[in-house]
Scaffold this active site. Sequence first.
Site, PDB file in Angstrom:
ATOM      1  N   ASP A 223       0.952  -1.311   0.075  1.00 56.39           N
ATOM      2  CA  ASP A 223       0.023  -0.080  -0.051  1.00 56.39           C
ATOM      3  C   ASP A 223       0.913   1.069   0.045  1.00 56.39           C
ATOM      4  O   ASP A 223       0.990   2.206   0.926  1.00 56.39           O
ATOM      5  CB  ASP A 223      -0.935   0.061   1.149  1.00 56.39           C
ATOM      6  CG  ASP A 223      -1.954   0.925   1.449  1.00 56.39           C
ATOM      7  OD1 ASP A 223      -2.266   1.580   0.296  1.00 56.39           O
ATOM      8  OD2 ASP A 223      -2.492   1.334   2.360  1.00 56.39           O
ATOM      9  N   LYS A 226       2.594   3.438  -5.915  1.00 58.87           N
ATOM     10  CA  LYS A 226       1.890   2.428  -6.946  1.00 58.87           C
ATOM     11  C   LYS A 226       2.814   1.797  -8.004  1.00 58.87           C
ATOM     12  O   LYS A 226       2.669   0.819  -8.335  1.00 58.87           O
ATOM     13  CB  LYS A 226       0.420   2.918  -7.598  1.00 58.87           C
ATOM     14  CG  LYS A 226      -0.396   3.734  -6.573  1.00 58.87           C
ATOM     15  CD  LYS A 226      -0.809   2.816  -5.491  1.00 58.87           C
ATOM     16  CE  LYS A 226      -1.281   3.724  -4.248  1.00 58.87           C
ATOM     17  NZ  LYS A 226      -1.126   2.772  -2.944  1.00 58.87           N
ATOM     18  N   ASP A 251      -3.672  -2.886  -2.138  1.00 56.48           N
ATOM     19  CA  ASP A 251      -4.571  -1.784  -1.911  1.00 56.48           C
ATOM     20  C   ASP A 251      -4.492  -1.020  -3.244  1.00 56.48           C
ATOM     21  O   ASP A 251      -3.368  -0.902  -4.121  1.00 56.48           O
ATOM     22  CB  ASP A 251      -4.536  -1.153  -0.648  1.00 56.48           C
ATOM     23  CG  ASP A 251      -5.705  -0.251  -0.505  1.00 56.48           C
ATOM     24  OD1 ASP A 251      -6.896  -0.290  -1.025  1.00 56.48           O
ATOM     25  OD2 ASP A 251      -5.556   0.852   0.011  1.00 56.48           O
ATOM     26  N   ASN A 252      -5.649  -0.247  -3.754  1.00 57.90           N
ATOM     27  CA  ASN A 252      -5.376   0.747  -4.738  1.00 57.90           C
ATOM     28  C   ASN A 252      -4.944   0.464  -6.160  1.00 57.90           C
ATOM     29  O   ASN A 252      -4.432   1.167  -7.008  1.00 57.90           O
ATOM     30  CB  ASN A 252      -4.606   1.914  -4.317  1.00 57.90           C
ATOM     31  CG  ASN A 252      -4.860   2.632  -3.053  1.00 57.90           C
ATOM     32  OD1 ASN A 252      -4.071   2.893  -2.065  1.00 57.90           O
ATOM     33  ND2 ASN A 252      -6.192   2.945  -2.884  1.00 57.90           N
ATOM     34  N   GLU A 283     -11.220   4.569  -0.096  1.00 58.78           N
ATOM     35  CA  GLU A 283     -11.359   5.061   1.325  1.00 58.78           C
ATOM     36  C   GLU A 283     -12.449   6.073   1.457  1.00 58.78           C
ATOM     37  O   GLU A 283     -12.410   7.003   0.965  1.00 58.78           O
ATOM     38  CB  GLU A 283     -10.044   5.077   2.000  1.00 58.78           C
ATOM     39  CG  GLU A 283      -9.298   5.986   1.424  1.00 58.78           C
ATOM     40  CD  GLU A 283      -8.188   5.452   0.343  1.00 58.78           C
ATOM     41  OE1 GLU A 283      -8.503   4.454  -0.097  1.00 58.78           O
ATOM     42  OE2 GLU A 283      -7.208   6.093   0.322  1.00 58.78           O
TER      43      GLU A 283
HETATM   44  C1  LIG Z   1      -1.421   5.082   0.948  1.00 57.76           C
HETATM   45  S1  LIG Z   1      -0.097   5.394   2.332  1.00 57.76           S
HETATM   46  C2  LIG Z   1      -0.206   3.721   3.392  1.00 57.76           C
HETATM   47  C3  LIG Z   1      -1.676   3.829   4.139  1.00 57.76           C
HETATM   48  C4  LIG Z   1      -1.580   2.852   5.088  1.00 57.76           C
HETATM   49  N1  LIG Z   1      -1.082   1.540   4.617  1.00 57.76           N
HETATM   50  C5  LIG Z   1      -2.919   2.535   5.850  1.00 57.76           C
HETATM   51  O1  LIG Z   1      -3.866   1.998   5.242  1.00 57.76           O
HETATM   52  O2  LIG Z   1      -3.239   3.103   6.915  1.00 57.76           O
HETATM   53  C6  LIG Z   1       1.336   5.204   1.500  1.00 57.76           C
HETATM   54  C7  LIG Z   1       2.464   5.475   2.345  1.00 57.76           C
HETATM   55  O3  LIG Z   1       3.717   4.757   1.674  1.00 57.76           O
HETATM   56  C8  LIG Z   1       4.534   5.589   1.856  1.00 57.76           C
HETATM   57  N2  LIG Z   1       5.645   5.308   0.763  1.00 57.76           N
HETATM   58  C9  LIG Z   1       5.501   5.887  -0.561  1.00 57.76           C
HETATM   59  N3  LIG Z   1       6.379   5.142  -1.223  1.00 57.76           N
HETATM   60  C10 LIG Z   1       7.213   4.209  -0.449  1.00 57.76           C
HETATM   61  C11 LIG Z   1       8.127   3.408  -0.721  1.00 57.76           C
HETATM   62  N4  LIG Z   1       8.805   3.209  -1.890  1.00 57.76           N
HETATM   63  N5  LIG Z   1       8.668   2.659   0.319  1.00 57.76           N
HETATM   64  C12 LIG Z   1       8.251   2.798   1.613  1.00 57.76           C
HETATM   65  N6  LIG Z   1       7.166   3.729   1.852  1.00 57.76           N
HETATM   66  C13 LIG Z   1       6.638   4.160   0.944  1.00 57.76           C
HETATM   67  C14 LIG Z   1       4.226   6.958   2.006  1.00 57.76           C
HETATM   68  O4  LIG Z   1       5.130   7.808   2.898  1.00 57.76           O
HETATM   69  C15 LIG Z   1       2.917   6.742   2.608  1.00 57.76           C
HETATM   70  O5  LIG Z   1       2.950   6.903   4.097  1.00 57.76           O
END
Ligand SMILES: C[S@@+](CC[C@H](N)C(=O)[O-])C[C@H]1O[C@@H](n2cnc3c(N)ncnc32)[C@H](O)[C@@H]1O
Length: 300
Positions: A223, A226, A251-252, A283
């Site tokens: 998640d 993408k 997800d997504n 969501e």
């Molecule tokens: C959609 S949110 C996650 C939501 C969480 N899983 C929830 O449902 O409560 C995406 C998160 O992924 C982190 N993120 C984005 N790219 C990433 C990467 N390549 N590696 C680790 N974290 C990443 C972002 O900082 C963000 O906090």
Amino acid sequence: MRNLSGAVIGSAASGAALVVLARKPNTPRVLRWALWGCASLGAVVTANELNGKPVPFLRWSVLRMMLGRRRLVTEWQVGDGREEALAKHVMTHARQGDLDDVIRVIDDFCYQRSAMMNVGDEKGQILDQAVRRTQPRRLLELGTYCGYSALRMARVMRSDAHLYSIEFNPANAAIARRIWDHAGIGDRVTVIVGSLGDGGATLRRLHAEHGFTDGGLDFVFIDHDKAAYLPDLQRIVNECWLHPGSVVVADNVKFPGAPEYRTYLRDQEGTSWRTTEHWTHLEYQSLIRDLVLDSEYLGR
Ligand SMILES: C[S@@+](CC[C@H](N)C(=O)[O-])C[C@H]1O[C@@H](n2cnc3c(N)ncnc32)[C@H](O)[C@@H]1O
């Protein structure tokens, strides 16, 4: 009390546009239309916020998130402090040590105050069911954000299970830790600041510091970015951490969308993976559809 900032911003936009229209009758036609548009949108946002059950696209908190989309996918915070506000709200409104109450308070905050990019309550039930069915001992999450999905997984995972969650924004990781500690699950969930695509540093840490070994990973929830879904899944497969029967939930997949990931799993159907597609909604609203994939690893 409901947050009225959306109503205030809506009426301010509406009022300002109307004042300009009234004071400058000779405004060029295009600008006049734009001002009327602004006045109407402001009025609709105000009415929508005040009616108690806002339509998502007319919620100021959702519009704000969409306006900050570029920042959202680079820094992974909306930019108006809502992540920190959520942590404070949980500390003051959720009963300490009560996991159910913390999840409830976060969902209320997202419906009534500021929408957030958590997996949310509707898709969260698909995630819950996958964890319940699989009974994993070692779980990995890619994308912690404020720790909501981890709370849900911790609620349904067995008592001897441990969840490792990867998050590359240290501020998000710190917020998640505070919320988990408040919920009383801080010893069952570990956040690791990093990314599987950082040249091997995080993969090595998972192996050396957290005991990730061949065939030892039972469940993955993807998640995060993408575009990183497929490469990160392939990294996990290449590390040989999965075993036949391990489950990966993503997800997504429809919105914002991970088409390469979906195509890859379709191509692998029945050979390395067996996937169930769950149609659901993005969501905290019921207008935009989304897709959650639940994939069982069959081995190489
Ligand atoms: C959609 S949110 C996650 C939501 C969480 N899983 C929830 O449902 O409560 C995406 C998160 O992924 C982190 N993120 C984005 N790219 C990433 C990467 N390549 N590696 C680790 N974290 C990443 C972002 O900082 C963000 O906090």
